[in-house]
Design a protein around this motif. Structure first.
Motif, PDB file in Angstrom:
ATOM      1  N   GLY A   1       0.789  -1.235   0.000  1.00 36.77           N
ATOM      2  CA  GLY A   1       0.000   0.000   0.000  1.00 36.77           C
ATOM      3  C   GLY A   1       0.818   1.280   0.000  1.00 36.77           C
ATOM      4  O   GLY A   1       0.268   2.360  -0.059  1.00 36.77           O
ATOM      5  N   GLN A   2       2.138   1.181   0.066  1.00 35.34           N
ATOM      6  CA  GLN A   2       3.008   2.361   0.077  1.00 35.34           C
ATOM      7  C   GLN A   2       3.637   2.553  -1.300  1.00 35.34           C
ATOM      8  O   GLN A   2       4.114   1.591  -1.903  1.00 35.34           O
ATOM      9  N   LEU A   3       3.634   3.789  -1.793  1.00 40.18           N
ATOM     10  CA  LEU A   3       4.298   4.093  -3.052  1.00 40.18           C
ATOM     11  C   LEU A   3       5.772   4.346  -2.788  1.00 40.18           C
ATOM     12  O   LEU A   3       6.133   5.162  -1.938  1.00 40.18           O
ATOM     13  N   ILE A   4       6.616   3.628  -3.519  1.00 38.23           N
ATOM     14  CA  ILE A   4       8.063   3.738  -3.346  1.00 38.23           C
ATOM     15  C   ILE A   4       8.676   4.162  -4.669  1.00 38.23           C
ATOM     16  O   ILE A   4       8.471   3.493  -5.693  1.00 38.23           O
ATOM     17  N   PRO A   5       9.401   5.283  -4.682  1.00 38.54           N
ATOM     18  CA  PRO A   5      10.033   5.702  -5.934  1.00 38.54           C
ATOM     19  C   PRO A   5      11.160   4.763  -6.330  1.00 38.54           C
ATOM     20  O   PRO A   5      11.831   4.181  -5.485  1.00 38.54           O
ATOM     21  N   ILE A   6      11.314   4.618  -7.644  1.00 34.96           N
ATOM     22  CA  ILE A   6      12.395   3.817  -8.206  1.00 34.96           C
ATOM     23  C   ILE A   6      13.457   4.780  -8.735  1.00 34.96           C
ATOM     24  O   ILE A   6      13.142   5.679  -9.507  1.00 34.96           O
ATOM     25  N   GLN A   7      14.685   4.609  -8.294  1.00 37.00           N
ATOM     26  CA  GLN A   7      15.786   5.418  -8.796  1.00 37.00           C
ATOM     27  C   GLN A   7      16.480   4.663  -9.917  1.00 37.00           C
ATOM     28  O   GLN A   7      16.911   3.530  -9.725  1.00 37.00           O
ATOM     29  N   ILE A   8      16.559   5.317 -11.081  1.00 39.40           N
ATOM     30  CA  ILE A   8      17.248   4.751 -12.238  1.00 39.40           C
ATOM     31  C   ILE A   8      18.360   5.724 -12.597  1.00 39.40           C
ATOM     32  O   ILE A   8      18.080   6.901 -12.868  1.00 39.40           O
ATOM     33  N   PRO A   9      19.625   5.286 -12.572  1.00 39.59           N
ATOM     34  CA  PRO A   9      20.714   6.204 -12.917  1.00 39.59           C
ATOM     35  C   PRO A   9      20.470   6.866 -14.273  1.00 39.59           C
ATOM     36  O   PRO A   9      20.136   6.206 -15.251  1.00 39.59           O
ATOM     37  N   GLY A  10      20.572   8.192 -14.289  1.00 36.79           N
ATOM     38  CA  GLY A  10      20.369   8.954 -15.519  1.00 36.79           C
ATOM     39  C   GLY A  10      18.936   9.421 -15.721  1.00 36.79           C
ATOM     40  O   GLY A  10      18.653  10.152 -16.650  1.00 36.79           O
ATOM     41  N   MET A  11      18.005   8.994 -14.864  1.00 37.47           N
ATOM     42  CA  MET A  11      16.607   9.400 -15.003  1.00 37.47           C
ATOM     43  C   MET A  11      16.125   9.959 -13.664  1.00 37.47           C
ATOM     44  O   MET A  11      16.224   9.287 -12.643  1.00 37.47           O
ATOM     45  N   THR A  12      15.643  11.192 -13.666  1.00 36.63           N
ATOM     46  CA  THR A  12      15.130  11.764 -12.427  1.00 36.63           C
ATOM     47  C   THR A  12      13.618  11.631 -12.358  1.00 36.63           C
ATOM     48  O   THR A  12      13.080  11.130 -11.383  1.00 36.63           O
ATOM     49  N   VAL A  13      12.931  12.104 -13.389  1.00 40.87           N
ATOM     50  CA  VAL A  13      11.475  11.987 -13.463  1.00 40.87           C
ATOM     51  C   VAL A  13      11.096  11.584 -14.885  1.00 40.87           C
ATOM     52  O   VAL A  13      11.875  11.743 -15.825  1.00 40.87           O
ATOM     53  N   LEU A  14       9.893  11.073 -15.022  1.00 42.79           N
ATOM     54  CA  LEU A  14       9.384  10.689 -16.335  1.00 42.79           C
ATOM     55  C   LEU A  14       8.798  11.900 -17.056  1.00 42.79           C
ATOM     56  O   LEU A  14       8.103  12.715 -16.444  1.00 42.79           O
ATOM     57  N   SER A  15       9.068  12.004 -18.326  1.00 39.85           N
ATOM     58  CA  SER A  15       8.482  13.064 -19.148  1.00 39.85           C
ATOM     59  C   SER A  15       7.158  12.551 -19.717  1.00 39.85           C
ATOM     60  O   SER A  15       6.889  11.338 -19.691  1.00 39.85           O
ATOM     61  N   PRO A  16       6.323  13.451 -20.260  1.00 41.06           N
ATOM     62  CA  PRO A  16       5.115  12.980 -20.936  1.00 41.06           C
ATOM     63  C   PRO A  16       5.437  11.980 -22.050  1.00 41.06           C
ATOM     64  O   PRO A  16       4.718  10.993 -22.222  1.00 41.06           O
ATOM     65  N   ASP A  17       6.535  12.207 -22.780  1.00 46.01           N
ATOM     66  CA  ASP A  17       6.923  11.260 -23.842  1.00 46.01           C
ATOM     67  C   ASP A  17       7.308   9.903 -23.261  1.00 46.01           C
ATOM     68  O   ASP A  17       7.001   8.864 -23.845  1.00 46.01           O
ATOM     69  N   ASP A  18       7.987   9.899 -22.094  1.00 45.14           N
ATOM     70  CA  ASP A  18       8.340   8.626 -21.450  1.00 45.14           C
ATOM     71  C   ASP A  18       7.078   7.826 -21.133  1.00 45.14           C
ATOM     72  O   ASP A  18       6.993   6.630 -21.416  1.00 45.14           O
ATOM     73  N   THR A  19       6.099   8.483 -20.517  1.00 45.96           N
ATOM     74  CA  THR A  19       4.883   7.766 -20.124  1.00 45.96           C
ATOM     75  C   THR A  19       4.072   7.336 -21.347  1.00 45.96           C
ATOM     76  O   THR A  19       3.475   6.264 -21.357  1.00 45.96           O
ATOM     77  N   ARG A  20       4.086   8.144 -22.394  1.00 51.24           N
ATOM     78  CA  ARG A  20       3.402   7.780 -23.641  1.00 51.24           C
ATOM     79  C   ARG A  20       4.054   6.524 -24.233  1.00 51.24           C
ATOM     80  O   ARG A  20       3.375   5.596 -24.657  1.00 51.24           O
ATOM     81  N   HIS A  21       5.382   6.473 -24.208  1.00 50.90           N
ATOM     82  CA  HIS A  21       6.126   5.316 -24.729  1.00 50.90           C
ATOM     83  C   HIS A  21       5.812   4.063 -23.899  1.00 50.90           C
ATOM     84  O   HIS A  21       5.629   2.981 -24.451  1.00 50.90           O
ATOM     85  N   ILE A  22       5.762   4.203 -22.593  1.00 48.74           N
ATOM     86  CA  ILE A  22       5.461   3.070 -21.713  1.00 48.74           C
ATOM     87  C   ILE A  22       4.054   2.541 -21.977  1.00 48.74           C
ATOM     88  O   ILE A  22       3.837   1.336 -22.046  1.00 48.74           O
ATOM     89  N   ALA A  23       3.109   3.473 -22.158  1.00 51.81           N
ATOM     90  CA  ALA A  23       1.711   3.066 -22.415  1.00 51.81           C
ATOM     91  C   ALA A  23       1.605   2.348 -23.730  1.00 51.81           C
ATOM     92  O   ALA A  23       0.856   1.436 -23.920  1.00 51.81           O
TER      93      ALA A  23
END
Length: 77
Positions: free
Chosen positions: A55-77
């Motif tokens: 039930g807790q949201l935990i951020p994932i740290q990926i080297p070289g990525m701080t936050v997702l852009s709209p294009d990132d989320t569009r690509h994932i979808a």
């Protein structure tokens, strides 16, 4: 949003340098394997990828990525 005091989980995406896009299946796989109790993957623009554990949201740290852009989320979808 992640709860205060929840430590982020770090994952590594081989071949991802922080520029361009990471392979979506690899990203999903690493997020799902970040903890044995992951129930959900959350991908939102302006936030880092997150997993839900007990039930807790935990951020994932990926080297070289701080936050997702709209294009990132569009690509994932």
């Amino acid at each position: 949003m992640a709860s205060p005091g929840i430590a982020p989980i770090s994952i590594v995406l081989e071949g991802f340098s922080g520029t361009g896009s990471a392979a979506t299946p690899l990203c999903w796989e690493r997020c799902l394997r970040a903890s044995e109790k992951v129930s959900d993957l959350i991908f939102s623009p302006g936030r880092p990828p997150q997993v839900q554990v007990y039930g807790q949201l935990i951020p994932i740290q990926i080297p070289g990525m701080t936050v997702l852009s709209p294009d990132d989320t569009r690509h994932i979808a």
